[in-house]
Design a protein around this motif. Structure first.
Motif, short mmCIF file in Angstrom:
data_model
loop_
_atom_site.label_atom_id
_atom_site.label_comp_id
_atom_site.label_asym_id
_atom_site.label_seq_id
_atom_site.Cartn_x
_atom_site.Cartn_y
_atom_site.Cartn_z
N ALA A 68 0.83 -1.20 0.00
CA ALA A 68 0.00 0.00 0.00
C ALA A 68 0.86 1.25 0.00
CB ALA A 68 -0.92 -0.01 1.22
N ASN A 69 0.33 2.31 -0.59
CA ASN A 69 1.04 3.58 -0.69
C ASN A 69 2.41 3.40 -1.34
OD1 ASN A 69 1.40 6.38 -0.36
ND2 ASN A 69 2.47 6.09 1.58
N ASN A 70 2.41 2.69 -2.46
CA ASN A 70 3.65 2.47 -3.22
C ASN A 70 4.75 1.82 -2.40
OD1 ASN A 70 2.58 3.72 -5.59
ND2 ASN A 70 3.01 5.73 -4.70
N GLY A 71 4.35 0.88 -1.55
CA GLY A 71 5.32 0.13 -0.78
C GLY A 71 5.81 0.81 0.48
N LYS A 72 5.19 1.93 0.87
CA LYS A 72 5.64 2.68 2.05
C LYS A 72 4.84 2.34 3.31
CE LYS A 72 7.09 6.63 -0.77
NZ LYS A 72 6.88 8.08 -1.04
N VAL A 125 -4.21 -2.55 7.91
CA VAL A 125 -3.36 -1.45 7.46
C VAL A 125 -3.32 -1.47 5.94
CG1 VAL A 125 -1.08 -0.39 7.58
CG2 VAL A 125 -1.97 -1.65 9.55
N GLY A 126 -3.98 -0.48 5.32
CA GLY A 126 -4.04 -0.42 3.87
C GLY A 126 -5.15 0.49 3.41
N GLY A 127 -5.54 0.34 2.15
CA GLY A 127 -6.58 1.18 1.58
C GLY A 127 -7.81 0.38 1.18
N ASP A 128 -8.59 0.94 0.25
CA ASP A 128 -9.82 0.29 -0.18
C ASP A 128 -9.55 -1.07 -0.82
OD1 ASP A 128 -11.30 2.40 0.69
OD2 ASP A 128 -11.48 3.37 -1.26
N ILE A 151 -9.17 0.42 11.44
CA ILE A 151 -8.71 0.72 10.08
C ILE A 151 -7.59 1.76 10.15
CG2 ILE A 151 -9.35 1.50 7.78
CD1 ILE A 151 -10.72 -1.07 8.59
N ILE A 152 -6.42 1.41 9.65
CA ILE A 152 -5.31 2.35 9.56
C ILE A 152 -5.22 2.81 8.10
CG2 ILE A 152 -2.86 2.75 9.95
CD1 ILE A 152 -4.45 2.16 12.48
N PRO A 153 -5.62 4.05 7.81
CA PRO A 153 -5.75 4.50 6.41
C PRO A 153 -4.41 4.81 5.75
CG PRO A 153 -6.25 6.31 7.90
CD PRO A 153 -5.98 5.11 8.77
N ILE A 154 -3.82 3.80 5.13
CA ILE A 154 -2.57 3.99 4.39
C ILE A 154 -2.77 3.43 2.99
CG2 ILE A 154 -0.11 3.46 4.27
CD1 ILE A 154 -0.09 3.09 7.27
N GLY A 155 -2.90 4.30 2.03
CA GLY A 155 -3.12 3.86 0.66
C GLY A 155 -3.49 5.03 -0.23
N GLU A 156 -3.69 4.75 -1.50
CA GLU A 156 -4.03 5.79 -2.46
C GLU A 156 -5.53 6.05 -2.48
OE1 GLU A 156 -1.94 7.68 -4.20
OE2 GLU A 156 -0.27 6.67 -3.19
#
Length: 210
Positions: A68-72, A125-128, A151-156
Motif C-alpha cells: 500500500a502507498n507504493n510500498g511505504k 493497514v491499507g486502503g480500499d 482501520i489504519i488509512p494507508i493507501g491511495e
C-alpha cells in the motif's frame, strides 16, 4: 555579495528555493515527531492503567498490506503505529497479506494462522483495495465478524476510511500523523462505530410492457 547574487541570479534563486524547501521539510518533520511523542506518552499512560472490560485487548492481529502507498505502508506502520501498540502493552501479531501468493493462503491465514478465537481486535493497514480483498473472508467468519476492527488509512484510495475519520486538510490520510495516531487509540478508548462492509444498491431495471 550583492554583485555576486546579481551576476548569478539563476543560481541564487535555485539556492533560495532549495533552502526554503529544506526548511519547510525540516519543520514538518519536527512537528510530526512532536505529535508522535505526544501520542506515545498517551499510549504509555494507557499501558500503565488497568483496562476496563470494554477496552480490554490483549492480542491484536495486524493485517498489513506492505504494498500500500507504493510500498511505504510498512515504513509508516513501523514508525507511527507499532510504537503506540507496544506502549499500550499489547500482544501484537503482524501478518503481511501482500506476501500471500497461494489462492487459498489468505483464507488459511484468517481462519487458522491468526487464531481468531484468541484475538481481542483486528487491525487492517491499507486502503480500499486491502479492504475489498479481506471483506469476503471477514464475512465468512462468525468470529471475525464480531471482532472490533481498527482501520489504519494507508493507501491511495481510501473512500471507506474517509467515511470513518474526521475531515483533514491532508490530501492523503496517512500524511496526517494525528489522524493515524487517533485511529489507533480509538480502538481502546471505547469509540466503536458500526459500519457495513458491503453496500448493495438495486437499480430500477423494470420496463413498461409494450
Amino acid at each position: 555579495m550583492f554583485r555576486t547574487i546579481r551576476n548569478n541570479w539563476k543560481k541564487s534563486i535555485f539556492a533560495f528555493c532549495a533552502l526554503s524547501y529544506g526548511a519547510n521539510w525540516s519543520y514538518d518533520r519536527y512537528q510530526a515527531n512532536q505529535i508522535r511523542q505526544f501520542y506515545c506518552q498517551q499510549a504509555s499512560i494507557m499501558g500503565s492503567q488497568t483496562l476496563s472490560p470494554m477496552t480490554h485487548a490483549n492480542r491484536v492481529a495486524v493485517l498489513l498490506n506492505g504494498q500500500a502507498n507504493n510500498g511505504k505502508a510498512k515504513s509508516i506502520y513501523d514508525k507511527t503505529i507499532f510504537p503506540l501498540l507496544h506502549l499500550i502493552g499489547l500482544d501484537v501479531r503482524v501478518y503481511r497479506i501482500d506476501t500471500v501468493t497461494d489462492p487459498n493462503g489468505l483464507n488459511e491465514l484468517l481462519t487458522t494462522k491468526i487464531e481468531p478465537e484468541k484475538l481481542s481486535a483486528l487491525m487492517i493497514v491499507g486502503g480500499d483495495g486491502t479492504l475489498s480483498e479481506l471483506t469476503p473472508h471477514l464475512l465468512q467468519s462468525s468470529v471475525l465478524q464480531n471482532l472490533p476492527i481498527c482501520i489504519i488509512p494507508i493507501g491511495e484510495h481510501l473512500s471507506f476510511a474517509r467515511s470513518l475519520f474526521p475531515t483533514t486538510n491532508k490530501k492523503k490520510l496517512h500524511d496526517d500523523i494525528t489522524l493515524l495516531c487517533e485511529s489507533v487509540l480509538a480502538l481502546f478508548n471505547g469509540k466503536v462505530v458500526r459500519k457495513p462492509l458491503l453496500k448493495i444498491t438495486m437499480s430500477n431495471t423494470s420496463e413498461k410492457p409494450t
